[in-house]
Write an enzyme that holds these catalytic residues in place. Structure first.
Site, PDB file in Angstrom:
ATOM      1  CG  HIS A 366      -2.119  -0.795   1.147  1.00  0.00           C
ATOM      2  ND1 HIS A 366      -3.171  -0.382   0.529  1.00  0.00           N
ATOM      3  CD2 HIS A 366      -2.085  -2.153   1.501  1.00  0.00           C
ATOM      4  CE1 HIS A 366      -4.122  -1.472   0.461  1.00  0.00           C
ATOM      5  NE2 HIS A 366      -3.490  -2.463   0.979  1.00  0.00           N
ATOM      6  CE  LYS A 557      -7.400  13.642  -0.365  1.00  0.00           C
ATOM      7  NZ  LYS A 557      -7.373  12.380  -1.143  1.00  0.00           N
ATOM      8  NE  ARG A 558      -5.223   9.887   9.651  1.00  0.00           N
ATOM      9  CZ  ARG A 558      -4.973   9.120  10.387  1.00  0.00           C
ATOM     10  NH1 ARG A 558      -5.850   8.141  10.875  1.00  0.00           N
ATOM     11  NH2 ARG A 558      -3.817   9.313  11.284  1.00  0.00           N
ATOM     12  CE  LYS A 563      -3.579  10.780   2.694  1.00  0.00           C
ATOM     13  NZ  LYS A 563      -4.693   9.976   1.533  1.00  0.00           N
ATOM     14  CB  THR A 665     -10.572   4.435  -1.986  1.00  0.00           C
ATOM     15  OG1 THR A 665     -10.367   4.821  -0.635  1.00  0.00           O
ATOM     16  CG2 THR A 665      -9.996   3.225  -2.546  1.00  0.00           C
ATOM     17  CE  LYS A 669     -14.446   6.076  -0.014  1.00  0.00           C
ATOM     18  NZ  LYS A 669     -13.744   6.713   1.320  1.00  0.00           N
TER      19      LYS A 669
HETATM   20  C1  LIG Z   1     -12.560   6.898   1.644  1.00  0.00           C
HETATM   21  C2  LIG Z   1     -11.842   7.096   2.902  1.00  0.00           C
HETATM   22  C3  LIG Z   1     -10.328   7.311   3.202  1.00  0.00           C
HETATM   23  C4  LIG Z   1      -9.742   7.350   1.889  1.00  0.00           C
HETATM   24  O1  LIG Z   1      -9.481   8.648   1.537  1.00  0.00           O
HETATM   25  P1  LIG Z   1      -8.317   8.984   0.326  1.00  0.00           P
HETATM   26  O2  LIG Z   1      -8.791  10.226  -0.014  1.00  0.00           O
HETATM   27  O3  LIG Z   1      -8.237   8.111  -0.715  1.00  0.00           O
HETATM   28  O4  LIG Z   1      -7.169   9.145   1.216  1.00  0.00           O
HETATM   29  C5  LIG Z   1     -10.364   7.844   4.408  1.00  0.00           C
HETATM   30  N1  LIG Z   1     -11.051   7.809   5.513  1.00  0.00           N
HETATM   31  C6  LIG Z   1     -12.382   7.878   5.079  1.00  0.00           C
HETATM   32  C7  LIG Z   1     -13.250   7.875   6.479  1.00  0.00           C
HETATM   33  C8  LIG Z   1     -12.842   7.304   3.806  1.00  0.00           C
HETATM   34  O5  LIG Z   1     -14.357   7.064   3.793  1.00  0.00           O
END
Ligand SMILES: *Cc1c(COP(=O)(O)O)cnc(C)c1O
Length: 820
Positions: A366, A557-558, A563, A665, A669
């Site tokens: 990952h 996101k985190r 990022k 991911t 979404k």
């Molecule tokens: C989808 C998701 C992530 C991943 O987000 P990225 O933008 O791909 O880093 C992290 N936390 C939650 C709660 C999510 O639903």
């Protein structure tokens, strides 16, 4: 007793609204001991969940039995994280009883949304990796592939984020306080997990045998949650392990009056499943973490080996019947553990044990970030897992012998592919262990898999060509489209037919509608309604009024330097300056929405959160802007928050430094829900670009090779500032305390780091980003063009369904087929 009495049959209760209402009342009264009058929201939730759960049981147990009898190959997904979120809506949607349950609650006079929101999030994960595991579990069940998820049942999931004066504070999370209606404790399913101790050699039938005598034994107790697939066709099991002390109480100490000391061992042993490690892509580097990894990997292997032997008699056929997927290196110790089970416990030869291990196991990488490549100090391993350390040495010896035979005299190669890192402190490299112990190793996007071959596993790829494959991540559309965005889903059903619920590729049928003005209007009306709902949430949470007519520009996101939330904040400041300086220029009205947690020990990330708040405070209060720009930070990002924000987004910020985001991911979404991506050529953004087309996405910034070149040239951030008066002005404002008058020096360190090093190319990519944002503004100002691109994003995202990803794993890696 009347022996002639007919057997008593128990059937699943009816699922019409009245029967469900009755069932809910029964649960309330008989299981929870509450009256209808005295019931709180969470009592109603518990009762509704228990009534729903009844609908699953027969299929679950029946399905497990038939998979068992058919001797179908089983997938075992080992993951230290499952970021599940809530399960009520997921369960009723997949069972097809969502309307009935809503009506049942109506009959009882309790609003469904209140009941639904009383469910705590199961936050047994940090971010993308854990959410992927949760999406995969749902997808495996939906495709009818027999599978178990194995992980840890943490008493406390990921911390709750509070914001105090703009600073993040971590508060413990308590998802289990009021009970978990979805799980079944299986105290009879327990495995012994050893730690420490020593090894003795005994005379076995075929020569000497190593016997590990652990110094300490902890029980791993199973808790099972049924995971129901789409249309309820198949139900799998998520089995999470909880630690139980073997000897819970030292009676002797207790009787001597040392009541606390008597419990000390228990507390220490059961600490294993107390908390999720909040480290996100940084090694926790702590003994407890290693104990967690071995604890759940060993429990999982003992569990699946026992099941396999019960059906198939011995271990030789394991690779034909079992596929074990390691989600990152956290369960990599499974390689040594399976060898120990084969060789020490079942007396197989080393070669046969290795054939079985490699045949059964595969591994998903990952990350390429060097600080996130897991390794453990040899002395710690020797103390905690002495037999495993021996086995790892032996695996390494065989592996290095084979390499040396093919590449004589190449010591550099041996050092590079060794399982042991020979720095000043010797460490076991878990990625290398996972690689050699697997028949397939996969990256999670096309770019990432290629980079794996070129960087961290370059030499391995040369030695084992074909072992590295790509499996681009996906998301489950049931949760991220159908449940999270019911408005869009009903529009899609109307536009392209019911098929769209079962076949993600049916979204393509939308393409011709992208130019249809009436459809554009309806599509954007759904978006507007979702935005209004989010605006109401923001108002309730932050007492801030935002305009649903503005562009919702979302980065959720985190919080991590790679990022680049910082890049987004700098752009907000630049836009703020520009809006004030040229009031007539046609900037799109925007609401920049941030959400995300920083690892508790990641100070720079926490400072970035503070900066977002500092900048937001100034921008949001400035009357000159006439509400054309707002900056919002929504606290406590989690799956449930994402389910509200994602359907309301217009612009999706996916702006990581190229080469650093393995896949992402969140990007999928958001695009699926009709947001346009503002992104770098990183991770799965590259494939999103290929699917939606260059005219429906905003790409900017340096590419992966350009980033590498830029760094190799040692170019400082100052160079970008010298070339960009706009950027200079932004940094000067931040550095001088315009946004932090209470502490003007707060951002000196941050800005100086950017000027001196700019490791993540925040400054180097700034101008390109700013330009791309203005292109997005221009598109926004042509509503039809925006609507068209938004529709085409949804229409072209079918490929990013986790069902596609899982089907690829099933075919290329696991060699399993559905049982339905
Ligand atoms: C989808 C998701 C992530 C991943 O987000 P990225 O933008 O791909 O880093 C992290 N936390 C939650 C709660 C999510 O639903």
């Amino acid at each position: 007793m009347d022996l002639q009495a007919p057997p008593i049959a128990v059937a699943t209760p009816a699922a019409d609204a009245r029967s469900l209402a009755e069932s809910i009342l029964r649960k309330l009264l008989f299981d929870l001991g509450k009256s209808q009058q005295g019931a709180q929201r969470r009592d109603w939730f518990m009762a509704a969940a228990l009534a729903t759960r009844d609908q699953v049981m027969e299929r679950w147990l029946g399905g497990s039995r038939s998979a068992y009898n058919s001797q179908a190959k089983q997938v075992y997904y080992l993951s230290l994280e499952f970021l599940i979120g809530r399960l009520l809506r997921d369960t009723i949607t997949n069972l097809g009883i969502a309307d009935q349950l809503r009506d049942a609650l109506d009959i009882l006079g309790v609003p469904f949304d209140e009941v639904r929101s009383a469910e705590p999030d199961a936050a047994l994960g940090n971010g993308g990796l854990g959410r992927l595991a949760a999406c995969f579990m749902e997808s495996l069940a939906s495709l009818g592939i027999p599978a178990f998820g194995y992980g840890i049942r943490y008493d406390h999931g990921l911390f709750r984020q509070q914001i105090m004066g703009g600073w993040q504070r971590e508060v413990p999370e308590d998802w289990l306080t009021f009970g978990n209606p979805w799980e079944f404790a299986r105290p009879e399913i327990a495995h012994e997990i050893g730690f420490g101790g020593n090894i003795t050699v005994i005379d076995g039938r075929d020569g000497p045998r190593q016997v590990w005598q652990p110094g300490e034994i902890i029980q791993a107790v199973a808790y099972d949650t049924p995971i129901i697939g789409w249309r309820g066709r198949h139900v799998n099991t998520l089995r999470l392990w909880s630690a139980r002390a073997s000897d819970p109480l030292s009676l002797e100490a207790f009787n001597h009056g040392d009541h606390v000391g008597a419990l000390a061992d228990q507390v220490r042993q059961e600490a294993i499943s107390k908390v999720l490690y909040p480290g996100d892509e940084t090694p926790a580097g702590q003994e407890l973490r290693l104990r967690q990894e071995y604890f759940f990997a060993s429990a999982a292997l003992q569990d699946l080996v026992r099941r396999h032997i019960r059906v198939h008699g011995d271990l030789h056929s394991l690779p034909d019947r079992v596929a074990i997927q390691l989600n990152d290196t956290h369960p990599a110790i499974a390689v040594a553990e399976l060898m120990r089970i084969c060789v020490d416990l079942h007396g197989l030869s080393w070669e046969e044990g290795w054939r079985i291990t490699q045949g059964a196991i595969s591994y998903t990488n990952h990350t390429l970030l060097p600080e996130a490549l897991e390794s453990w100090p040899v002395p710690l391993m020797e103390r905690l897992l002495p037999r495993h350390m021996q086995i790892i040495y032996l695996i390494n010896a065989h592996h290095l012998d084979a390499v040396a035979a093919r590449h004589p005299g190449n010591d550099a190669l041996l050092a590079s592919v060794s399982l042991i890192g020979e720095g000043h402190a010797r460490r076991v490299r878990m990625g290398h262990l996972a690689f050699v112990g697997s028949h397939k190793v996969n990256g999670v996007s096309a770019l990432h898999s290629n980079l794996l071959k070129q960087t961290v596993f370059h030499d391995f790829n040369m030695l084992f060509p074909g072992r590295i494959v790509n499996k681009t991540n996906g998301i489950t559309f049931r949760r991220w489209l159908h449940q999270a965005n019911p408005g869009l889903t009903s529009l899609l059903r109307e536009a392209v037919g019911e098929r769209v619920l079962d076949d993600p590729q049916a979204l393509e049928l939308l393409r011709p509608l992208a130019d249809d003005a009436a459809f554009q209007q309806r599509f954007m009306a759904v978006k507007h309604a979702n935005k209004a709902a989010l605006a109401a949430n923001i108002r309730a949470a932050l007492e801030l009024k935002i305009d649903p007519g503005a562009m919702f520009d979302v980065q959720i996101k985190r919080i991590h330097e790679y990022k680049r939330q910082l890049l987004n904040i700098l752009e907000a400041v630049a836009l703020y300056d520009a809006m004030r300086d040229s009031p007539t220029q046609s900037f799109a009205p925007r609401v920049k929405i941030f959400a995300g947690k920083a690892a508790a020990s990641y100070h720079r990330a926490k400072l970035i959160i503070k900066l977002a708040h500092d900048v937001g405070r100034v921008i949001n209060a400035d009357p000159v802007l006439r509400d054309r720009l707002k900056l919002v930070f929504l606290p406590n990002y989690n799956v449930s928050a994402a389910e509200v924000i994602v359907p309301a987004a217009d612009l999706s910020e996916q702006i990581s430094t190229a080469g650093m985001e393995a896949s992402g991911t969140g990007n999928m979404k958001l695009a699926l829900n009709g947001a346009l991506t503002m992104g770098t050529l990183d991770g799965a953004n590259v494939e999103i670009l290929e699917h939606v087309g260059a005219e429906n996405i905003h790409i900017f910034g340096k590419t992966t090779p350009e980033v590498a070149e830029h760094r190799a040239d040692g170019i400082r951030g100052q160079a970008a500032v010298d070339a960009s008066p706009r950027l200079a002005q932004v940094l000067e404002a931040i550095r001088s305390g315009v946004f932090s008058p209470d502490d003007p020096g707060r951002y000196h360190g941050l800005v100086d780091d950017l000027l001196n090093t700019d490791h993540f190319l925040v400054l180097a990519d700034f101008d390109s980003y700013y330009e791309a944002q203005r292109a997005a503004d221009a598109r926004w100002n042509e509503p039809q063009a925006w609507a068209r691109a938004a529709i085409l994003n949804t229409a072209n995202l079918g490929w990013f369904s986790a069902d596609r990803t899982i089907a690829e794993y099933a075919e290329d890696i696991w060699k399993v087929s559905p049982v339905i």
